[in-house]
Design a protein around this motif. Sequence first.
Motif, PDB file in Angstrom:
ATOM      1  N   SER A  22       0.776  -1.414  -0.135  1.00 33.57           N
ATOM      2  CA  SER A  22       0.180   0.083   0.111  1.00 33.57           C
ATOM      3  C   SER A  22       0.797   1.314  -0.142  1.00 33.57           C
ATOM      4  CB  SER A  22      -0.888   0.015   1.306  1.00 33.57           C
ATOM      5  OG  SER A  22      -1.870  -1.040   1.177  1.00 33.57           O
ATOM      6  N   VAL A  23       1.990   1.290   0.729  1.00 28.63           N
ATOM      7  CA  VAL A  23       2.831   2.380   0.920  1.00 28.63           C
ATOM      8  C   VAL A  23       3.449   2.531  -0.482  1.00 28.63           C
ATOM      9  CG1 VAL A  23       4.708   3.408   1.978  1.00 28.63           C
ATOM     10  CG2 VAL A  23       2.791   2.195   3.667  1.00 28.63           C
ATOM     11  N   ALA A  24       3.921   1.595  -1.090  1.00 25.34           N
ATOM     12  CA  ALA A  24       4.964   1.575  -2.275  1.00 25.34           C
ATOM     13  C   ALA A  24       3.982   1.817  -3.477  1.00 25.34           C
ATOM     14  CB  ALA A  24       5.561   0.267  -2.476  1.00 25.34           C
ATOM     15  N   ASN A  25       2.794   1.512  -3.199  1.00 25.98           N
ATOM     16  CA  ASN A  25       1.835   1.723  -4.567  1.00 25.98           C
ATOM     17  C   ASN A  25       0.919   2.580  -4.517  1.00 25.98           C
ATOM     18  OD1 ASN A  25       2.795  -0.346  -6.701  1.00 25.98           O
ATOM     19  ND2 ASN A  25       2.332  -1.631  -4.677  1.00 25.98           N
ATOM     20  N   ARG A  26       1.141   4.168  -4.053  1.00 25.48           N
ATOM     21  CA  ARG A  26       0.200   5.259  -3.747  1.00 25.48           C
ATOM     22  C   ARG A  26       0.000   6.052  -5.024  1.00 25.48           C
ATOM     23  NH1 ARG A  26       3.096   8.024   1.163  1.00 25.48           N
ATOM     24  NH2 ARG A  26       4.741   7.520  -0.290  1.00 25.48           N
ATOM     25  N   GLN A  27       0.719   5.752  -6.106  1.00 28.26           N
ATOM     26  CA  GLN A  27       0.429   6.802  -7.246  1.00 28.26           C
ATOM     27  C   GLN A  27      -0.815   6.460  -7.832  1.00 28.26           C
ATOM     28  OE1 GLN A  27       2.889   4.611  -6.761  1.00 28.26           O
ATOM     29  NE2 GLN A  27       3.032   3.208  -8.677  1.00 28.26           N
ATOM     30  N   SER A  28      -1.582   7.256  -8.374  1.00 30.79           N
ATOM     31  CA  SER A  28      -2.764   7.076  -8.966  1.00 30.79           C
ATOM     32  C   SER A  28      -2.711   6.607 -10.267  1.00 30.79           C
ATOM     33  CB  SER A  28      -3.480   8.620  -8.985  1.00 30.79           C
ATOM     34  OG  SER A  28      -4.559   8.261  -9.643  1.00 30.79           O
ATOM     35  N   VAL A  29      -3.436   5.571 -10.756  1.00 32.54           N
ATOM     36  CA  VAL A  29      -3.675   4.955 -11.914  1.00 32.54           C
ATOM     37  C   VAL A  29      -5.123   5.128 -12.354  1.00 32.54           C
ATOM     38  CG1 VAL A  29      -1.558   3.466 -11.742  1.00 32.54           C
ATOM     39  CG2 VAL A  29      -3.968   2.674 -10.870  1.00 32.54           C
ATOM     40  N   THR A  30      -5.276   5.059 -13.798  1.00 32.34           N
ATOM     41  CA  THR A  30      -6.563   4.770 -14.557  1.00 32.34           C
ATOM     42  C   THR A  30      -6.777   3.386 -14.799  1.00 32.34           C
ATOM     43  OG1 THR A  30      -6.265   7.181 -15.015  1.00 32.34           O
ATOM     44  CG2 THR A  30      -8.115   5.984 -15.970  1.00 32.34           C
ATOM     45  N   LEU A  31      -7.978   2.844 -14.478  1.00 35.74           N
ATOM     46  CA  LEU A  31      -8.292   1.568 -14.805  1.00 35.74           C
ATOM     47  C   LEU A  31      -9.473   1.824 -15.989  1.00 35.74           C
ATOM     48  CD1 LEU A  31      -8.583  -1.473 -14.831  1.00 35.74           C
ATOM     49  CD2 LEU A  31     -10.426  -1.228 -12.937  1.00 35.74           C
ATOM     50  N   ALA A  32      -9.158   1.410 -17.313  1.00 35.23           N
ATOM     51  CA  ALA A  32      -9.839   1.949 -18.280  1.00 35.23           C
ATOM     52  C   ALA A  32     -10.867   0.538 -18.762  1.00 35.23           C
ATOM     53  CB  ALA A  32      -9.351   2.329 -19.547  1.00 35.23           C
ATOM     54  N   LEU A  33     -12.278   0.860 -19.062  1.00 37.67           N
ATOM     55  CA  LEU A  33     -12.875  -0.328 -18.904  1.00 37.67           C
ATOM     56  C   LEU A  33     -13.548  -0.438 -20.378  1.00 37.67           C
ATOM     57  CD1 LEU A  33     -15.131  -0.010 -15.688  1.00 37.67           C
ATOM     58  CD2 LEU A  33     -13.258  -1.800 -16.124  1.00 37.67           C
ATOM     59  N   ASN A  34     -13.078   0.592 -21.274  1.00 35.47           N
ATOM     60  CA  ASN A  34     -13.505   0.419 -22.740  1.00 35.47           C
ATOM     61  C   ASN A  34     -12.148   0.237 -23.522  1.00 35.47           C
ATOM     62  OD1 ASN A  34     -14.188   1.103 -25.208  1.00 35.47           O
ATOM     63  ND2 ASN A  34     -15.053   3.096 -24.938  1.00 35.47           N
ATOM     64  N   PRO A  35     -12.230  -0.918 -24.033  1.00 33.92           N
ATOM     65  CA  PRO A  35     -10.914  -1.183 -24.774  1.00 33.92           C
ATOM     66  C   PRO A  35     -10.729  -0.588 -26.221  1.00 33.92           C
ATOM     67  CG  PRO A  35     -12.478  -3.139 -24.794  1.00 33.92           C
ATOM     68  CD  PRO A  35     -13.244  -2.125 -24.133  1.00 33.92           C
ATOM     69  N   PHE A  36     -11.894   0.113 -26.792  1.00 32.89           N
ATOM     70  CA  PHE A  36     -11.934   0.780 -27.915  1.00 32.89           C
ATOM     71  C   PHE A  36     -11.419   2.003 -27.828  1.00 32.89           C
ATOM     72  CE2 PHE A  36     -14.819  -2.946 -28.373  1.00 32.89           C
ATOM     73  CZ  PHE A  36     -14.173  -3.874 -29.166  1.00 32.89           C
ATOM     74  N   ARG A  37     -11.802   2.657 -26.839  1.00 31.03           N
ATOM     75  CA  ARG A  37     -11.399   4.204 -26.519  1.00 31.03           C
ATOM     76  C   ARG A  37     -10.829   4.243 -24.686  1.00 31.03           C
ATOM     77  NH1 ARG A  37     -15.730   7.979 -27.700  1.00 31.03           N
ATOM     78  NH2 ARG A  37     -14.325   9.330 -26.901  1.00 31.03           N
ATOM     79  N   PRO A  38      -9.670   3.964 -24.831  1.00 31.11           N
ATOM     80  CA  PRO A  38      -9.206   3.946 -23.184  1.00 31.11           C
ATOM     81  C   PRO A  38      -9.309   5.290 -22.598  1.00 31.11           C
ATOM     82  CG  PRO A  38      -7.590   3.001 -24.606  1.00 31.11           C
ATOM     83  CD  PRO A  38      -8.757   3.493 -25.630  1.00 31.11           C
ATOM     84  N   GLU A  39      -9.214   6.477 -23.610  1.00 24.48           N
ATOM     85  CA  GLU A  39      -9.636   7.790 -22.925  1.00 24.48           C
ATOM     86  C   GLU A  39     -10.955   8.004 -22.457  1.00 24.48           C
ATOM     87  OE1 GLU A  39      -9.885   7.915 -27.403  1.00 24.48           O
ATOM     88  OE2 GLU A  39      -8.464   7.042 -26.349  1.00 24.48           O
ATOM     89  N   ASP A  40     -11.695   7.294 -22.898  1.00 25.81           N
ATOM     90  CA  ASP A  40     -13.209   7.773 -22.635  1.00 25.81           C
ATOM     91  C   ASP A  40     -13.403   7.486 -20.868  1.00 25.81           C
ATOM     92  OD1 ASP A  40     -16.003   8.073 -22.423  1.00 25.81           O
ATOM     93  OD2 ASP A  40     -16.321   5.841 -23.009  1.00 25.81           O
ATOM     94  N   SER A  41     -13.673   8.739 -20.464  1.00 27.65           N
ATOM     95  CA  SER A  41     -13.634   9.016 -18.966  1.00 27.65           C
ATOM     96  C   SER A  41     -14.950   8.670 -18.323  1.00 27.65           C
ATOM     97  CB  SER A  41     -13.571  10.530 -18.769  1.00 27.65           C
ATOM     98  OG  SER A  41     -14.747  11.178 -19.089  1.00 27.65           O
ATOM     99  N   VAL A  42     -15.733   7.932 -19.369  1.00 32.68           N
ATOM    100  CA  VAL A  42     -17.155   7.458 -18.565  1.00 32.68           C
ATOM    101  C   VAL A  42     -17.088   6.188 -18.156  1.00 32.68           C
ATOM    102  CG1 VAL A  42     -19.572   6.817 -19.285  1.00 32.68           C
ATOM    103  CG2 VAL A  42     -18.440   8.877 -20.024  1.00 32.68           C
ATOM    104  N   LEU A  43     -16.194   5.251 -18.818  1.00 32.18           N
ATOM    105  CA  LEU A  43     -15.705   4.120 -18.291  1.00 32.18           C
ATOM    106  C   LEU A  43     -14.407   3.858 -17.803  1.00 32.18           C
ATOM    107  CD1 LEU A  43     -17.565   2.003 -21.470  1.00 32.18           C
ATOM    108  CD2 LEU A  43     -18.422   2.407 -19.042  1.00 32.18           C
ATOM    109  N   SER A  44     -13.821   4.764 -16.983  1.00 30.65           N
ATOM    110  CA  SER A  44     -12.641   4.751 -16.594  1.00 30.65           C
ATOM    111  C   SER A  44     -12.616   5.086 -15.233  1.00 30.65           C
ATOM    112  CB  SER A  44     -11.515   5.281 -17.250  1.00 30.65           C
ATOM    113  OG  SER A  44     -11.850   6.755 -17.273  1.00 30.65           O
TER     114      SER A  44
END
Length: 114
Positions: A22-44
């Motif tokens: 937990s302490v080592a992995n505090r950086q923010s990451v984005t989990l994208a649930l749309n494989p065709f448009r990962p930049e889509d903010s609705v499914l991330s």
Amino acid sequence: MFKKLINIVVLVPVAIILIVLSVANRQSVTLALNPFRPEDSVLSVSAPFFVFLFLAVIVGVILGAAATWFSQGKYRRRARNEANEAVKWHREAEKHRSQAEKLATQATLAAPQN
């Protein structure tokens, strides 16, 4: 006592490892649930990486528990049936025991006194 000791020996190192992760992995990451448009903010979803790690562990534990529960259903059903049968035979034995006691008391009352 032995079970408590085993729990401590297993759970303390697991807790330490989880805290270190937990302490080592505090950086923010984005989990994208749309494989065709990962930049889509609705499914991330954006969250610290350890949140996703914990969610993966929790989902794995729940799925493993459910699989174990369903696979052991036949054994629970068998135990339940055998318990019901044992209760039935216990009642039958009690009924016969009380009938035998009645017959014994009737026999002693009806026996001629010398």
